[in-house]
Design a protein around this motif. Structure first.
Motif, PDB file in Angstrom:
ATOM      1  N   GLU A 141     111.820 -37.371 -20.469  1.00  4.93           N
ATOM      2  CA  GLU A 141     111.870 -36.532 -21.672  1.00  4.93           C
ATOM      3  C   GLU A 141     112.225 -35.086 -21.287  1.00  4.93           C
ATOM      4  O   GLU A 141     113.055 -34.446 -21.933  1.00  4.93           O
ATOM      5  N   ILE A 142     111.609 -34.610 -20.202  1.00  2.00           N
ATOM      6  CA  ILE A 142     111.906 -33.249 -19.722  1.00  2.00           C
ATOM      7  C   ILE A 142     113.395 -33.147 -19.384  1.00  2.00           C
ATOM      8  O   ILE A 142     114.065 -32.184 -19.751  1.00  2.00           O
ATOM      9  N   GLU A 143     113.900 -34.181 -18.709  1.00  2.00           N
ATOM     10  CA  GLU A 143     115.318 -34.167 -18.320  1.00  2.00           C
ATOM     11  C   GLU A 143     116.225 -34.239 -19.552  1.00  2.00           C
ATOM     12  O   GLU A 143     117.162 -33.451 -19.694  1.00  2.00           O
ATOM     13  N   HIS A 144     115.926 -35.150 -20.455  1.00  2.00           N
ATOM     14  CA  HIS A 144     116.784 -35.319 -21.642  1.00  2.00           C
ATOM     15  C   HIS A 144     116.811 -34.084 -22.518  1.00  2.00           C
ATOM     16  O   HIS A 144     117.793 -33.806 -23.188  1.00  2.00           O
ATOM     17  N   ARG A 145     115.721 -33.356 -22.531  1.00  2.00           N
ATOM     18  CA  ARG A 145     115.695 -32.163 -23.381  1.00  2.00           C
ATOM     19  C   ARG A 145     116.324 -30.962 -22.684  1.00  2.00           C
ATOM     20  O   ARG A 145     116.269 -29.852 -23.199  1.00  2.00           O
ATOM     21  N   GLY A 146     116.900 -31.215 -21.530  1.00  2.00           N
ATOM     22  CA  GLY A 146     117.629 -30.154 -20.827  1.00  2.00           C
ATOM     23  C   GLY A 146     116.711 -29.081 -20.258  1.00  2.00           C
ATOM     24  O   GLY A 146     117.122 -27.939 -20.064  1.00  2.00           O
ATOM     25  N   LEU A 147     115.476 -29.428 -19.984  1.00  2.00           N
ATOM     26  CA  LEU A 147     114.536 -28.427 -19.491  1.00  2.00           C
ATOM     27  C   LEU A 147     114.533 -28.369 -17.959  1.00  2.00           C
ATOM     28  O   LEU A 147     113.936 -27.478 -17.369  1.00  2.00           O
TER      29      LEU A 147
ATOM     30  N   SER B 176     102.239 -25.077 -19.288  1.00  2.00           N
ATOM     31  CA  SER B 176     103.477 -24.442 -19.742  1.00  2.00           C
ATOM     32  C   SER B 176     104.517 -25.506 -20.110  1.00  2.00           C
ATOM     33  O   SER B 176     105.235 -25.369 -21.105  1.00  2.00           O
ATOM     34  N   ILE B 177     104.588 -26.544 -19.306  1.00  2.00           N
ATOM     35  CA  ILE B 177     105.558 -27.610 -19.607  1.00  2.00           C
ATOM     36  C   ILE B 177     105.184 -28.294 -20.930  1.00  2.00           C
ATOM     37  O   ILE B 177     106.056 -28.632 -21.735  1.00  2.00           O
ATOM     38  N   ALA B 178     103.892 -28.432 -21.181  1.00  2.00           N
ATOM     39  CA  ALA B 178     103.460 -29.016 -22.467  1.00  2.00           C
ATOM     40  C   ALA B 178     103.947 -28.151 -23.632  1.00  2.00           C
ATOM     41  O   ALA B 178     104.334 -28.655 -24.694  1.00  2.00           O
ATOM     42  N   LYS B 179     103.965 -26.823 -23.411  1.00  2.00           N
ATOM     43  CA  LYS B 179     104.458 -25.915 -24.463  1.00  2.00           C
ATOM     44  C   LYS B 179     105.965 -26.089 -24.629  1.00  2.00           C
ATOM     45  O   LYS B 179     106.462 -26.156 -25.758  1.00  2.00           O
ATOM     46  N   LEU B 180     106.682 -26.171 -23.502  1.00  2.00           N
ATOM     47  CA  LEU B 180     108.136 -26.367 -23.582  1.00  2.00           C
ATOM     48  C   LEU B 180     108.468 -27.660 -24.331  1.00  2.00           C
ATOM     49  O   LEU B 180     109.457 -27.746 -25.055  1.00  2.00           O
ATOM     50  N   LEU B 181     107.625 -28.661 -24.128  1.00  2.00           N
ATOM     51  CA  LEU B 181     107.852 -29.955 -24.786  1.00  2.00           C
ATOM     52  C   LEU B 181     107.306 -29.958 -26.218  1.00  2.00           C
ATOM     53  O   LEU B 181     107.320 -30.987 -26.888  1.00  2.00           O
ATOM     54  N   GLU B 182     106.791 -28.806 -26.636  1.00  2.00           N
ATOM     55  CA  GLU B 182     106.244 -28.633 -27.985  1.00  2.00           C
ATOM     56  C   GLU B 182     105.176 -29.672 -28.323  1.00  2.00           C
ATOM     57  O   GLU B 182     105.160 -30.220 -29.427  1.00  2.00           O
TER      58      GLU B 182
END
Ligand code: ARG
Length: 440
Positions: free
Chosen positions: A274-280, A349-355
């Protein structure tokens, strides 16, 4: 329970103003910032009923209360009467009800309908629960009791460290030394047996590279669900849990969920993708990283190793998703020493990026690591189970109980042996626990 202190004051003031004490009792508030005192009595409402200016009434009431010898000092500050209680009288009035029924005395409804997850203790498999684990374990336990007393629904979670490369090593060692489940079973301490095995195999690895290859191959097999690897993993996990349970029983600690990292091993992939697909994410020297400069973190977080393996932080994130799905928590606490602060900053922080809807509800309750004096370096250092530099929690508790047993035998020989033993356990364990969580 402040009414035990304020009722005599409310009665006095109510008589003076010729009103019901209940009208005074509901007014007390914490003292304003910068004002001395334990409680404040704001005079606005009382003054309005009297058609007097609040500061004037405040002075009048302060003088009245001060003159009544109620173990409380009162002084007017503008429209407030600031109250300072005599500590001894606070103890006399508050301690008996606390001692009679502490739960009832401290219960409050403020958390009704709210759920709090508390992740604490969370030790690693095949290692002893060491003395330094006591602090976090007891802070988590105390917090869970405070939240329960304030009517929260509490989910106590032991997130066992039951995954990672250590298992590949342990399995490799177990097989190399041709051990069986019966050998483990016969060991006086199963954890000591596993820990020693780990130390031996790690040592062998330094001189014989084939050992490392074997360990990695077993790690891989374990990840792929190989039956033999899984069975041995289960054996080591059960053996450790069996010994942990004895200590948790002694400390009177229970958990609602003992779901460790292994449970999330195959759920991590989805999160990383999911992190990869969202371009993060970015790929850097074969590893996958996430830039967290926006969160004030200098270095990016690693989310996938160059060999494809995933990280502890991602297992935590997968576990948080799972906990939120299952418990819809309003707050989720991680009681872990400050040595892991960066780990929590990163994945929060990653949880925030992933909303993630829960991302603002995560809190790291960090506490100072318990260090040990090291004669070799002549300084304080982290204790290491693997290097044998560790004070086992069971030894500390046994000794505390032993010392208490001696004192009880000397001071209360008239008690039966059973009674003396109950007291020795309560006093010994209580002393170790109190010492480890007291604020100095
Ligand atoms: N097993 C880890 C250790 O012993 C602590 C785990 C803390 N909890 C968590 N959710 N990361 O260092």
């Amino acid at each position: 329970m402040h009414e035990r202190l304020t009722l005599p004051i409310s009665d006095l003031v109510a008589r003076h103003l010729e009103i019901e004490p209940a009208r005074v009792e509901g007014l007390y508030a914490p003292p304003g910032k910068g004002f001395a005192g334990d409680l404040a009595l704001p005079c606005f409402q009382l003054a309005a009923a009297r058609k007097a200016p609040p500061p004037k009434l405040a002075s009048e009431l302060a003088a009245l209360i001060d003159g009544a010898h109620l173990d409380v000092r009162a002084s007017a500050k503008g429209p407030f009467v600031n109250l300072t209680f005599d500590p001894a009288s606070v103890a006399v009035r508050l301690l008996p009800p606390l001692a009679d029924d502490p739960r009832a005395a401290l219960r409050s409804p403020i958390g009704a309908g709210k759920t709090v997850c508390i992740d604490f203790s969370s030790p690693n498999i095949a290692k002893h629960l060491a003395f330094h684990h006591l602090r976090g374990t007891m802070i988590g336990h105390s917090l869970s009791r405070c939240y329960a007393a304030t009517s929260h629904k509490v989910v106590r979670i032991n997130f066992l460290g039951d995954w990672g490369t250590a298992f590949g090593r342990l399995i490799a060692g177990f097989r190399r030394e041709r051990m069986t489940a019966a050998d483990l079973d016969a060991a006086p301490s199963k954890v000591t047996f596993l820990n020693d095995l780990y130390v031996r195999i790690s040592l062998a690895e330094t001189s014989d590279p084939t050992v490392g290859d074997e360990a990695r191959s077993w790690s891989k097999k374990l990840e792929d669900g190989d039956t033999e690897a899984r069975d041995l993993w289960q054996l080591f996990r059960d053996a450790t849990l069996f010994e942990l349970q004895k200590l948790y029983d002694l400390l009177d600690i229970q958990f609602d969920s003992v779901r460790g990292e292994a449970y999330y091993a195959d759920k991590v992939e989805v999160v990383v993708q999911e992190i990869e697909h969202r371009g993060l994410a970015k790929v850097d020297k074969g590893a996958t990283i996430v830039d967290l400069a926006a969160f004030g973190l200098e270095k990016p977080a690693l989310v996938r190793r160059s060999d494809g393996g995933t990280f502890y932080s991602m297992r935590d994130l997968a576990a948080a998703d799972d906990r939120y799905r299952e418990f819809a928590f309003d707050r989720s606490l991680y009681v872990v020493d400050v040595g892991q602060s960066l780990h929590f900053q990163e994945w929060f922080s990653i949880a925030k990026l992933l909303e993630r809807p829960y991302s603002e509800r995560l809190h790291h309750v960090g506490y100072g690591l318990v260090l040990m004096w090291n004669d070799e370096t002549n300084g304080w250092s982290k204790s290491s189970t693997r290097a044998g530099k560790v004070m086992m929690l069971s030894d500390v508790l046994d000794e505390a109980i032993d010392r208490a047993r001696g004192i009880v035998a000397e001071k209360s020989p008239e008690l039966s042996e059973g009674e003396r033993e109950t007291i020795a356990r309560a006093v010994g364990v209580g002393a170790a626990v109190f010492n480890s969580v007291k604020a100095t």
